[in-house]
Motif scaffolding. Structure first.
Motif, PDB file in Angstrom:
ATOM      1  N   THR A 254       0.840  -1.203   0.000  1.00  0.00           N
ATOM      2  CA  THR A 254       0.000   0.000   0.000  1.00  0.00           C
ATOM      3  C   THR A 254       0.868   1.243   0.000  1.00  0.00           C
ATOM      4  O   THR A 254       2.028   1.215   0.386  1.00  0.00           O
ATOM      5  CB  THR A 254      -0.923   0.027   1.233  1.00  0.00           C
ATOM      6  N   GLU A 255       0.259   2.321  -0.397  1.00  0.00           N
ATOM      7  CA  GLU A 255       0.946   3.616  -0.418  1.00  0.00           C
ATOM      8  C   GLU A 255       1.052   4.146   1.003  1.00  0.00           C
ATOM      9  O   GLU A 255       0.200   3.889   1.851  1.00  0.00           O
ATOM     10  CB  GLU A 255       0.161   4.605  -1.278  1.00  0.00           C
ATOM     11  N   PRO A 256       2.104   4.926   1.269  1.00  0.00           N
ATOM     12  CA  PRO A 256       2.235   5.529   2.592  1.00  0.00           C
ATOM     13  C   PRO A 256       1.080   6.494   2.847  1.00  0.00           C
ATOM     14  O   PRO A 256       0.551   7.108   1.925  1.00  0.00           O
ATOM     15  CB  PRO A 256       3.560   6.280   2.517  1.00  0.00           C
ATOM     16  N   SER A 257       0.683   6.612   4.084  1.00  0.00           N
ATOM     17  CA  SER A 257      -0.381   7.554   4.445  1.00  0.00           C
ATOM     18  C   SER A 257       0.112   8.437   5.585  1.00  0.00           C
ATOM     19  O   SER A 257       1.058   8.102   6.278  1.00  0.00           O
ATOM     20  CB  SER A 257      -1.640   6.800   4.858  1.00  0.00           C
ATOM     21  N   GLU A 258      -0.558   9.565   5.736  1.00  0.00           N
ATOM     22  CA  GLU A 258      -0.171  10.498   6.797  1.00  0.00           C
ATOM     23  C   GLU A 258      -0.593   9.969   8.146  1.00  0.00           C
ATOM     24  O   GLU A 258      -1.652   9.379   8.290  1.00  0.00           O
ATOM     25  CB  GLU A 258      -0.797  11.855   6.544  1.00  0.00           C
ATOM     26  N   VAL A 259       0.226  10.237   9.107  1.00  0.00           N
ATOM     27  CA  VAL A 259      -0.097   9.844  10.473  1.00  0.00           C
ATOM     28  C   VAL A 259      -0.505  11.060  11.236  1.00  0.00           C
ATOM     29  O   VAL A 259      -0.043  12.117  11.114  1.00  0.00           O
ATOM     30  CB  VAL A 259       1.099   9.151  11.160  1.00  0.00           C
TER      31      VAL A 259
END
Length: 96
Positions: free
Chosen positions: A91-96
């Protein structure tokens, strides 16, 4: 005299029989079964939920909760042995 002694013995045996007969239960008492303890929600010895070690979405929810709950007045987060957090290379990185 023997007649009084026989009456006394008969009375004593009757009393013993009545007393011992009253000690039994009917057997209709409900059976009390204690429920099993609830399953642990955190990794043992840590503040990290088990789901954060299994699914990336739950790990992101946990980290966002920790960011919004951070304060100078709260206790530090105990990570302990929870080093195997969930990951997903597809999966693509997401904001935390």
């Amino acid at each position: 005299m023997p007649s009084n002694r026989l009456k006394l013995i008969a009375l004593t045996l009757s009393a013993i029989g009545l007393i011992s007969a009253c000690g039994g239960g009917s057997g209709d008492d409900p059976v009390v079964v204690t429920p099993p303890p609830p399953a642990p929600t955190n990794v043992a010895g840590t503040d990290v939920p088990i789901t954060a070690t299994q699914q990336v979405a739950d790990l992101l929810v946990f980290t966002r909760q920790q960011q919004s709950a951070s304060s100078e007045a709260t206790d530090p987060l105990v990570l302990g042995d929870a080093t195997m957090l969930a990951s997903d290379d597809s999966t693509e990185p997401s904001e935390v």
